[in-house]
Design an enzyme around this catalytic site. Sequence first.
Site, mmCIF file in Angstrom:
data_model
loop_
_atom_site.group_PDB
_atom_site.id
_atom_site.type_symbol
_atom_site.label_atom_id
_atom_site.label_comp_id
_atom_site.label_asym_id
_atom_site.label_seq_id
_atom_site.Cartn_x
_atom_site.Cartn_y
_atom_site.Cartn_z
ATOM 1 N N LYS A 126 26.398 83.860 88.270
ATOM 2 C CA LYS A 126 25.154 83.310 88.823
ATOM 3 C C LYS A 126 25.364 82.811 90.252
ATOM 4 O O LYS A 126 24.541 83.078 91.140
ATOM 5 C CB LYS A 126 24.645 82.176 87.923
ATOM 6 C CG LYS A 126 24.265 82.640 86.519
ATOM 7 C CD LYS A 126 23.661 81.530 85.686
ATOM 8 C CE LYS A 126 24.668 80.463 85.328
ATOM 9 N NZ LYS A 126 25.749 80.971 84.456
ATOM 10 N N THR A 127 26.456 82.109 90.494
ATOM 11 C CA THR A 127 26.745 81.632 91.861
ATOM 12 C C THR A 127 27.000 82.805 92.795
ATOM 13 O O THR A 127 26.551 82.805 93.950
ATOM 14 C CB THR A 127 27.961 80.693 91.840
ATOM 15 O OG1 THR A 127 27.696 79.580 90.989
ATOM 16 C CG2 THR A 127 28.265 80.181 93.243
ATOM 17 N N ASP A 148 22.706 74.727 91.305
ATOM 18 C CA ASP A 148 23.383 75.047 90.060
ATOM 19 C C ASP A 148 23.034 74.006 88.999
ATOM 20 O O ASP A 148 22.777 72.842 89.337
ATOM 21 C CB ASP A 148 24.891 75.072 90.291
ATOM 22 C CG ASP A 148 25.637 75.798 89.186
ATOM 23 O OD1 ASP A 148 24.988 76.457 88.361
ATOM 24 O OD2 ASP A 148 26.886 75.704 89.156
ATOM 25 N N THR A 158 22.691 77.165 82.562
ATOM 26 C CA THR A 158 23.350 77.651 81.355
ATOM 27 C C THR A 158 22.525 77.319 80.119
ATOM 28 O O THR A 158 22.860 77.766 79.019
ATOM 29 C CB THR A 158 24.748 77.035 81.217
ATOM 30 O OG1 THR A 158 24.644 75.603 81.265
ATOM 31 C CG2 THR A 158 25.659 77.489 82.355
ATOM 32 N N ARG A 211 34.912 85.432 84.976
ATOM 33 C CA ARG A 211 35.752 84.322 85.424
ATOM 34 C C ARG A 211 37.058 84.261 84.631
ATOM 35 O O ARG A 211 38.131 84.056 85.180
ATOM 36 C CB ARG A 211 35.001 82.994 85.292
ATOM 37 C CG ARG A 211 35.860 81.762 85.618
ATOM 38 C CD ARG A 211 35.023 80.507 85.636
ATOM 39 N NE ARG A 211 34.080 80.527 86.744
ATOM 40 C CZ ARG A 211 32.906 79.902 86.741
ATOM 41 N NH1 ARG A 211 32.528 79.240 85.657
ATOM 42 N NH2 ARG A 211 32.122 79.952 87.782
#
Length: 355
Positions: A68-69, A113, A162, A221
């Site tokens: 997302k980032t 975020d 999230t 990640r």
Amino acid sequence: MTDHEGLVSAYASDTELDAEATVRPKRLAEFIAQHRVRDQLDLLLRGAMGRGTPPDHILLSGPPGLGKTTLANIVAAELGAGIRVTSGPAIERSGDLAAILTSLGEGDVLFIDEIHRIAKPAEELLYSAMEDFRVDVIVGKGPGATAIPLDVEPFTLVGATTRSGLLTGPMRDRFGFVAHLDFYTPAELDVLIQRSARILRVPVTDDGSAEIAGRSRGTPRIANRLLRRVRDFAEVRADGTVTLETARAALHVYDVDELGLDRLDKAVLTALVDSFRGGPVGLSTLAVAVGEQPDTVEEVCEPFLVRAGLLARTPRGRVATEAAWRHLGRTPPNGTFGAAMPSAPDLFSGGSQEV
């Protein structure tokens, strides 16, 4: 990562975010997987650039670690605009948000975020900024308070969450584009690991990258993190090349098994099976049994265990499934949860045992 978040946690510390920045794609064409979201974003951005206006506000939802980032930074790069990054918990007062909004340039991207954790007064201020590009700053208190309207340059808000269910209706309705990011398949993670290895100049064989991809829990990640740890092992205890044997040996050292379970995951399943005969058992009791906080078990371990078909949440408590018994090398007793199923559900099929 904090102390309770292991090698396969999808959460990242500030230090790791710096490491991630090295391998993050910079353009939409470089972004691996999420094909539907990528195509939709491409249409949104190209249409806005053709009209010479900022695109609609964008909401990205999905589990941590899926990009997302990265997508927020790609949006700014594709638009050729600046980006301002903050988070919901960091915006405690409406004045904090007003200061950020009024400092934006025309066409800039504001990335928030964990936007579902933004303070209520700041959220209400954000409504007018998103719709009318205007904020009202209250000066003074009581009957003498005065609202001073301030214009905000047209901007694009990219929100990431999230837990999309915690967003209020008015907030969600103000986003013109809403996208959900899904977990990656092992094949997609294999491509991602190969790309990261080239950037980091890590020699890796095809079967070596495939082995890491299969243990990465569908999360980029985690895949990049495991690659860096296997690289360390290969450089110190091998010839520097990440092969199948090197990857298996390295991940054994780091307690990451063939399904991607780490020490805490296996401790939860072992406690369920050995101490509580498969359950059901309450979350707090299970957390005490493994020596962790309940929120750690619930937020760090359970999402993957449920998705992998190894644990079920029931009204009476947590239950180990037949697949969990067999993964630990135990014979499940009659009546074990999920025993009627011929096999555990596919990890990336979207199915789960949660009720």
